[in-house]
Design an enzyme around this catalytic site. Sequence first.
Site, short mmCIF file in Angstrom:
data_model
loop_
_atom_site.label_atom_id
_atom_site.label_comp_id
_atom_site.label_asym_id
_atom_site.label_seq_id
_atom_site.Cartn_x
_atom_site.Cartn_y
_atom_site.Cartn_z
N ARG A 113 0.81 -1.24 0.00
CA ARG A 113 0.00 0.00 0.00
C ARG A 113 0.83 1.28 0.00
NH1 ARG A 113 -2.58 -3.35 3.46
NH2 ARG A 113 -4.51 -4.23 2.63
N LYS A 135 2.77 11.60 -11.20
CA LYS A 135 1.98 10.69 -12.04
C LYS A 135 2.82 9.45 -12.31
CE LYS A 135 0.30 13.20 -15.59
NZ LYS A 135 -0.61 13.46 -16.71
N GLU A 177 10.44 19.45 -24.44
CA GLU A 177 9.48 19.59 -23.34
C GLU A 177 9.84 20.82 -22.49
OE1 GLU A 177 6.76 17.84 -23.10
OE2 GLU A 177 7.13 15.83 -23.91
N LYS A 211 7.30 23.21 -13.69
CA LYS A 211 6.48 22.01 -13.47
C LYS A 211 6.05 21.96 -12.00
CE LYS A 211 4.85 17.80 -14.54
NZ LYS A 211 5.38 16.57 -15.07
N GLU A 221 -4.44 17.10 -11.54
CA GLU A 221 -4.75 17.36 -12.94
C GLU A 221 -6.23 17.64 -13.18
OE1 GLU A 221 -2.74 14.69 -15.53
OE2 GLU A 221 -3.29 15.80 -17.31
N ARG A 225 -3.05 21.93 -15.13
CA ARG A 225 -2.01 21.02 -15.63
C ARG A 225 -2.19 20.72 -17.11
NH1 ARG A 225 0.15 16.54 -11.29
NH2 ARG A 225 1.59 15.50 -12.68
N ASN A 229 -0.04 20.24 -22.12
CA ASN A 229 -0.34 19.57 -23.39
C ASN A 229 -0.02 20.44 -24.61
OD1 ASN A 229 -1.11 17.08 -22.56
ND2 ASN A 229 -3.23 17.71 -22.19
N HIS A 232 1.06 19.01 -27.90
CA HIS A 232 0.83 17.56 -27.86
C HIS A 232 -0.36 17.09 -28.70
CE1 HIS A 232 3.84 17.62 -24.76
NE2 HIS A 232 3.80 16.31 -24.62
N HIS A 236 1.09 14.31 -30.78
CA HIS A 236 0.70 12.91 -30.57
C HIS A 236 0.20 12.28 -31.87
CE1 HIS A 236 0.08 12.84 -25.95
NE2 HIS A 236 1.23 12.29 -26.29
N HIS A 249 9.25 11.23 -29.19
CA HIS A 249 8.12 11.99 -28.65
C HIS A 249 8.39 13.51 -28.66
CE1 HIS A 249 4.78 13.09 -26.06
NE2 HIS A 249 5.63 13.71 -25.28
N1 LIG Z 1 4.84 10.86 -15.29
C1 LIG Z 1 4.78 11.89 -16.09
O1 LIG Z 1 4.31 12.96 -15.71
C2 LIG Z 1 5.32 11.78 -17.48
C3 LIG Z 1 5.48 12.92 -18.28
C4 LIG Z 1 6.04 12.77 -19.55
C5 LIG Z 1 6.42 11.52 -20.00
N2 LIG Z 1 6.26 10.41 -19.20
C6 LIG Z 1 6.65 9.08 -19.65
O2 LIG Z 1 8.06 9.06 -19.84
C7 LIG Z 1 8.37 8.01 -20.74
C8 LIG Z 1 9.45 8.46 -21.69
O3 LIG Z 1 10.60 8.77 -20.94
P1 LIG Z 1 12.04 8.93 -21.61
O4 LIG Z 1 11.94 9.79 -22.79
O5 LIG Z 1 12.96 9.29 -20.52
O6 LIG Z 1 12.33 7.47 -22.21
P2 LIG Z 1 13.00 6.16 -21.60
O7 LIG Z 1 12.79 6.05 -20.14
O8 LIG Z 1 12.55 5.03 -22.43
O9 LIG Z 1 14.57 6.42 -21.85
C9 LIG Z 1 15.07 6.42 -23.17
C10 LIG Z 1 16.26 5.47 -23.31
O10 LIG Z 1 17.40 6.06 -22.71
C11 LIG Z 1 18.05 5.12 -21.86
N3 LIG Z 1 18.74 5.90 -20.83
C12 LIG Z 1 18.21 6.48 -19.73
N4 LIG Z 1 19.11 7.24 -19.12
C13 LIG Z 1 20.25 7.13 -19.83
C14 LIG Z 1 21.55 7.72 -19.70
N5 LIG Z 1 21.82 8.60 -18.73
N6 LIG Z 1 22.48 7.40 -20.61
C15 LIG Z 1 22.19 6.53 -21.64
N7 LIG Z 1 20.99 5.97 -21.81
C16 LIG Z 1 20.03 6.28 -20.91
C17 LIG Z 1 16.96 4.24 -21.38
O11 LIG Z 1 17.48 3.00 -20.94
C18 LIG Z 1 16.08 4.13 -22.62
O12 LIG Z 1 16.58 3.11 -23.46
C19 LIG Z 1 7.06 7.61 -21.44
O13 LIG Z 1 6.65 6.35 -20.96
C20 LIG Z 1 6.09 8.69 -20.98
O14 LIG Z 1 4.77 8.20 -20.86
C21 LIG Z 1 5.72 10.54 -17.96
ZN LIG Z 2 5.30 15.14 -23.78
#
Ligand SMILES: NC(=O)c1ccc[n+]([C@@H]2O[C@H](COP(=O)([O-])OP(=O)(O)OC[C@H]3O[C@@H](n4cnc5c(N)ncnc54)[C@H](O)[C@@H]3O)[C@@H](O)[C@H]2O)c1
Ligand SMILES: [Zn+2]
Length: 335
Positions: A113, A135, A177, A211, A221, A225, A229, A232, A236, A249
């Site tokens: 939990r 999130k 972003e 943020k 949200e 928040r 977008n 986006h 998207h 992305h």
């Molecule tokens: N929670 C939220 O508010 C929120 C907001 C925006 C996006 N997201 C989520 O974030 C995700 C995308 O995140 P991302 O773009 O970081 O992608 P990711 O986590 O897939 O990372 C991209 C790649 O980089 C590698 N990597 C990470 N750190 C590294 C480093 N320092 N050196 C070398 N390689 C490294 C990872 O292993 C991966 O292969 C999506 O799932 C999206 O839905 C969440």
């Molecule tokens: Zn985004």
Amino acid sequence: MKLEVQLKEHSYPIWIGQKALSHIADYIDPGRRYAIVTDDHVPRQWVDLLIEQLENACVISFEHGEKNKSLKTYEYVQEQLIEKRFGRKDAVIALGGGVVGDLAGFVAATYMRGIDFYNIPTTLLSQVDSSVGGKVAVDMGTVKNIIGAFYQPKAVIIDPDTLSTLDPRQVRSGAMEALKMGLILDEELVKEFEKDQLDYETIIARSIDLKRMIVENDEKELGQRAILNFGHTIGHAIEGAYAQVPYYHGECVGMGMLFFIEDEKLKERVRAILDRFEIPSVPDYDPDTLLSYIVHDKKGSADSVKTIRVRKAGSYAMQDMTYDEIRTVLLRGGV
Ligand SMILES: NC(=O)c1ccc[n+]([C@@H]2O[C@H](COP(=O)([O-])OP(=O)(O)OC[C@H]3O[C@@H](n4cnc5c(N)ncnc54)[C@H](O)[C@@H]3O)[C@@H](O)[C@H]2O)c1
Ligand SMILES: [Zn+2]
């Protein structure tokens, strides 16, 4: 540098600094028991750096990639915690990008939990955006982030040095972003992108601080928040329609923002920044195809879409647009 997210009993610090990861005891208790959740593409040097400084930490690693932000991986990590007899007083550390942060956060939110969760984002996207806000989620099939929770970390620790190993295209994509944040809320941040020498520590700090502010105003949200977008709606759609390319992305967000910048001079500035960051230009598209992705995104539940427009850097207007109006925007084009 320390920022503080003020959410009453869920408040937490964000630490930002070069070499932060080398001095982890300054930010978390090194004597506690931790599970470091990471993926197999996060370079071992960052995992090792952390382990060396913690007295009782184990690593739980899963295969990288969005497709593994799944219930299957969630189950695997939970099983590992049970096997290792993690208890209520122990904690999870996410070390990786947004995929790791979202998944590890959701694990922490639900294991017994809820156990303590620390986020150490290592991609630019996660450092400027996803690590703050609480999130946490996994995907189900092609539906993104559909199973999740709001669960705030105990602390976020950002070390810009971790970007030294990240694929430059990932860095440039993640930067979009932060540019988005600047365009809607902070012209000074936009100017950071125009300086001869880019200073990522400043870009991260300004962006994550914005943020923080948005999350404080709208933790769950319910309203403001939604401004995040910006870029986006069409972004998207491009991401979906051109999945085989594939664009990153952030690249799609960069393209998507152009459609909703309503001042020619500002658009010029943004275009120059997109060029500098090697963001691909908007591909030739069929407006109706992109529109179908936008309708699909809304799951057909609404007949209008909340869109964010920017006329002057650092300010925005929110508007509900009908699909017809979006179609007009698509017909007009982003350039
Ligand atoms: N929670 C939220 O508010 C929120 C907001 C925006 C996006 N997201 C989520 O974030 C995700 C995308 O995140 P991302 O773009 O970081 O992608 P990711 O986590 O897939 O990372 C991209 C790649 O980089 C590698 N990597 C990470 N750190 C590294 C480093 N320092 N050196 C070398 N390689 C490294 C990872 O292993 C991966 O292969 C999506 O799932 C999206 O839905 C969440
Ligand atoms: Zn985004």
